[in-house]
Design a protein around this motif. Structure first.
Motif, PDB file in Angstrom:
ATOM      1  N   PRO A   1      28.253  44.166  33.779  1.00 38.23           N
ATOM      2  CA  PRO A   1      29.369  43.520  34.463  1.00 38.23           C
ATOM      3  C   PRO A   1      30.599  43.349  33.573  1.00 38.23           C
ATOM      4  O   PRO A   1      30.510  43.215  32.362  1.00 38.23           O
ATOM      5  N   LEU A   2      31.760  43.362  34.240  1.00 40.69           N
ATOM      6  CA  LEU A   2      33.043  43.149  33.574  1.00 40.69           C
ATOM      7  C   LEU A   2      33.419  41.690  33.734  1.00 40.69           C
ATOM      8  O   LEU A   2      33.291  41.128  34.819  1.00 40.69           O
ATOM      9  N   TYR A   3      33.882  41.069  32.672  1.00 41.26           N
ATOM     10  CA  TYR A   3      34.358  39.696  32.727  1.00 41.26           C
ATOM     11  C   TYR A   3      35.883  39.763  32.748  1.00 41.26           C
ATOM     12  O   TYR A   3      36.507  40.221  31.805  1.00 41.26           O
ATOM     13  N   ILE A   4      36.476  39.304  33.856  1.00 42.21           N
ATOM     14  CA  ILE A   4      37.896  39.518  34.130  1.00 42.21           C
ATOM     15  C   ILE A   4      38.638  38.195  34.257  1.00 42.21           C
ATOM     16  O   ILE A   4      38.155  37.271  34.895  1.00 42.21           O
ATOM     17  N   GLU A   5      39.823  38.150  33.693  1.00 44.65           N
ATOM     18  CA  GLU A   5      40.736  37.017  33.884  1.00 44.65           C
ATOM     19  C   GLU A   5      41.892  37.532  34.731  1.00 44.65           C
ATOM     20  O   GLU A   5      42.436  38.606  34.453  1.00 44.65           O
ATOM     21  N   PHE A   6      42.273  36.770  35.777  1.00 48.54           N
ATOM     22  CA  PHE A   6      43.327  37.268  36.656  1.00 48.54           C
ATOM     23  C   PHE A   6      44.128  36.135  37.275  1.00 48.54           C
ATOM     24  O   PHE A   6      43.700  34.985  37.316  1.00 48.54           O
ATOM     25  N   GLY A   7      45.322  36.522  37.756  1.00 46.21           N
ATOM     26  CA  GLY A   7      46.185  35.597  38.489  1.00 46.21           C
ATOM     27  C   GLY A   7      46.920  34.621  37.591  1.00 46.21           C
ATOM     28  O   GLY A   7      46.691  34.544  36.383  1.00 46.21           O
ATOM     29  N   ASP A   8      47.847  33.869  38.216  1.00 45.98           N
ATOM     30  CA  ASP A   8      48.639  32.878  37.485  1.00 45.98           C
ATOM     31  C   ASP A   8      47.792  31.723  36.961  1.00 45.98           C
ATOM     32  O   ASP A   8      48.122  31.093  35.970  1.00 45.98           O
ATOM     33  N   GLU A   9      46.700  31.436  37.651  1.00 44.31           N
ATOM     34  CA  GLU A   9      45.836  30.314  37.254  1.00 44.31           C
ATOM     35  C   GLU A   9      44.783  30.724  36.232  1.00 44.31           C
ATOM     36  O   GLU A   9      43.946  29.922  35.846  1.00 44.31           O
ATOM     37  N   LYS A  10      44.808  31.995  35.816  1.00 47.71           N
ATOM     38  CA  LYS A  10      43.854  32.531  34.831  1.00 47.71           C
ATOM     39  C   LYS A  10      42.408  32.315  35.280  1.00 47.71           C
ATOM     40  O   LYS A  10      41.553  31.875  34.513  1.00 47.71           O
ATOM     41  N   SER A  11      42.134  32.628  36.543  1.00 43.93           N
ATOM     42  CA  SER A  11      40.764  32.556  37.049  1.00 43.93           C
ATOM     43  C   SER A  11      39.919  33.598  36.337  1.00 43.93           C
ATOM     44  O   SER A  11      40.416  34.651  35.941  1.00 43.93           O
ATOM     45  N   ARG A  12      38.638  33.312  36.187  1.00 45.95           N
ATOM     46  CA  ARG A  12      37.736  34.243  35.522  1.00 45.95           C
ATOM     47  C   ARG A  12      36.517  34.500  36.390  1.00 45.95           C
ATOM     48  O   ARG A  12      35.936  33.569  36.936  1.00 45.95           O
ATOM     49  N   ILE A  13      36.140  35.795  36.480  1.00 42.72           N
ATOM     50  CA  ILE A  13      34.962  36.190  37.249  1.00 42.72           C
ATOM     51  C   ILE A  13      34.239  37.307  36.520  1.00 42.72           C
ATOM     52  O   ILE A  13      34.801  37.969  35.653  1.00 42.72           O
ATOM     53  N   ALA A  14      32.981  37.504  36.906  1.00 36.64           N
ATOM     54  CA  ALA A  14      32.220  38.671  36.460  1.00 36.64           C
ATOM     55  C   ALA A  14      32.087  39.593  37.666  1.00 36.64           C
ATOM     56  O   ALA A  14      31.794  39.146  38.771  1.00 36.64           O
ATOM     57  N   LEU A  15      32.333  40.867  37.442  1.00 37.31           N
ATOM     58  CA  LEU A  15      32.323  41.847  38.518  1.00 37.31           C
ATOM     59  C   LEU A  15      31.478  43.039  38.084  1.00 37.31           C
ATOM     60  O   LEU A  15      31.649  43.553  36.984  1.00 37.31           O
ATOM     61  N   ARG A  16      30.556  43.468  38.939  1.00 37.10           N
ATOM     62  CA  ARG A  16      29.722  44.627  38.611  1.00 37.10           C
ATOM     63  C   ARG A  16      30.578  45.886  38.539  1.00 37.10           C
ATOM     64  O   ARG A  16      31.545  46.028  39.277  1.00 37.10           O
ATOM     65  N   GLU A  17      30.189  46.785  37.662  1.00 31.10           N
ATOM     66  CA  GLU A  17      30.960  48.010  37.505  1.00 31.10           C
ATOM     67  C   GLU A  17      31.018  48.818  38.789  1.00 31.10           C
ATOM     68  O   GLU A  17      32.041  49.417  39.116  1.00 31.10           O
ATOM     69  N   GLU A  18      29.935  48.836  39.552  1.00 26.97           N
ATOM     70  CA  GLU A  18      29.952  49.596  40.814  1.00 26.97           C
ATOM     71  C   GLU A  18      30.931  49.010  41.825  1.00 26.97           C
ATOM     72  O   GLU A  18      31.403  49.710  42.709  1.00 26.97           O
ATOM     73  N   GLU A  19      31.256  47.736  41.700  1.00 28.27           N
ATOM     74  CA  GLU A  19      32.293  47.140  42.549  1.00 28.27           C
ATOM     75  C   GLU A  19      33.686  47.451  41.988  1.00 28.27           C
ATOM     76  O   GLU A  19      34.622  47.703  42.742  1.00 28.27           O
ATOM     77  N   ALA A  20      33.796  47.436  40.664  1.00 25.95           N
ATOM     78  CA  ALA A  20      35.085  47.695  40.021  1.00 25.95           C
ATOM     79  C   ALA A  20      35.567  49.125  40.237  1.00 25.95           C
ATOM     80  O   ALA A  20      36.759  49.393  40.136  1.00 25.95           O
ATOM     81  N   GLN A  21      34.674  50.028  40.574  1.00 21.34           N
ATOM     82  CA  GLN A  21      35.088  51.427  40.783  1.00 21.34           C
ATOM     83  C   GLN A  21      35.932  51.599  42.043  1.00 21.34           C
ATOM     84  O   GLN A  21      36.570  52.622  42.228  1.00 21.34           O
ATOM     85  N   PHE A  22      35.946  50.615  42.926  1.00 20.44           N
ATOM     86  CA  PHE A  22      36.739  50.698  44.150  1.00 20.44           C
ATOM     87  C   PHE A  22      38.177  50.202  43.962  1.00 20.44           C
ATOM     88  O   PHE A  22      38.990  50.349  44.856  1.00 20.44           O
ATOM     89  N   ILE A  23      38.476  49.601  42.821  1.00 15.78           N
ATOM     90  CA  ILE A  23      39.780  48.975  42.613  1.00 15.78           C
ATOM     91  C   ILE A  23      40.664  49.892  41.766  1.00 15.78           C
ATOM     92  O   ILE A  23      40.329  50.215  40.635  1.00 15.78           O
ATOM     93  N   ILE A  24      41.800  50.268  42.327  1.00 11.92           N
ATOM     94  CA  ILE A  24      42.748  51.149  41.636  1.00 11.92           C
ATOM     95  C   ILE A  24      43.783  50.273  40.927  1.00 11.92           C
ATOM     96  O   ILE A  24      44.370  49.379  41.541  1.00 11.92           O
ATOM     97  N   VAL A  25      43.998  50.545  39.655  1.00 11.87           N
ATOM     98  CA  VAL A  25      44.859  49.698  38.830  1.00 11.87           C
ATOM     99  C   VAL A  25      45.846  50.545  38.036  1.00 11.87           C
ATOM    100  O   VAL A  25      45.697  51.770  37.937  1.00 11.87           O
ATOM    101  N   GLU A  26      46.831  49.881  37.455  1.00 10.31           N
ATOM    102  CA  GLU A  26      47.733  50.540  36.511  1.00 10.31           C
ATOM    103  C   GLU A  26      47.883  49.661  35.286  1.00 10.31           C
ATOM    104  O   GLU A  26      47.755  48.439  35.363  1.00 10.31           O
ATOM    105  N   THR A  27      48.170  50.294  34.169  1.00  8.75           N
ATOM    106  CA  THR A  27      48.382  49.586  32.912  1.00  8.75           C
ATOM    107  C   THR A  27      49.788  49.018  32.885  1.00  8.75           C
ATOM    108  O   THR A  27      50.739  49.703  33.257  1.00  8.75           O
ATOM    109  N   LEU A  28      49.910  47.772  32.448  1.00 10.24           N
ATOM    110  CA  LEU A  28      51.229  47.179  32.256  1.00 10.24           C
ATOM    111  C   LEU A  28      51.637  47.392  30.812  1.00 10.24           C
ATOM    112  O   LEU A  28      50.827  47.280  29.907  1.00 10.24           O
ATOM    113  N   SER A  29      52.883  47.698  30.606  1.00  8.77           N
ATOM    114  CA  SER A  29      53.330  47.945  29.226  1.00  8.77           C
ATOM    115  C   SER A  29      53.713  46.668  28.525  1.00  8.77           C
ATOM    116  O   SER A  29      53.698  45.632  29.023  1.00  8.77           O
TER     117      SER A  29
END
Length: 84
Positions: free
Chosen positions: A56-84
């Protein structure tokens, strides 16, 4: 897919910031859980840790810095881009 820097969340490097662009949903297997947790398009995130052996991936997200664990097989559905 938008831009050259887009990728999937499951392959995103640790400790870099990214933004969710959307979802890959060709076969409708994407769990609703991803949306219910707040991983919505335009959300900024950072992968803090990934368990060994593609665990699982441990992710921090959003303005409130929420944290979750997400299985890799679920993360494969999410398309992302790198911020510079």
């Amino acid at each position: 897919m938008k831009g050259d820097k887009s990728n999937k969340l499951c392959c995103f490097p640790r400790n870099k910031s990214g933004k969710i662009l959307g979802y890959e949903n060709d076969d409708l297997r994407m769990p609703n859980k991803i949306i219910e947790m707040g991983l919505l398009p335009e959300t900024v995130f950072k992968i803090l840790y990934q368990a060994p052996f593609k665990g699982p991936l441990y992710i921090e997200f959003g303005d409130e810095k929420s944290r979750i664990a997400l299985r890799e097989e679920e993360a494969q559905f999410i398309i992302v881009e790198t911020l510079s």
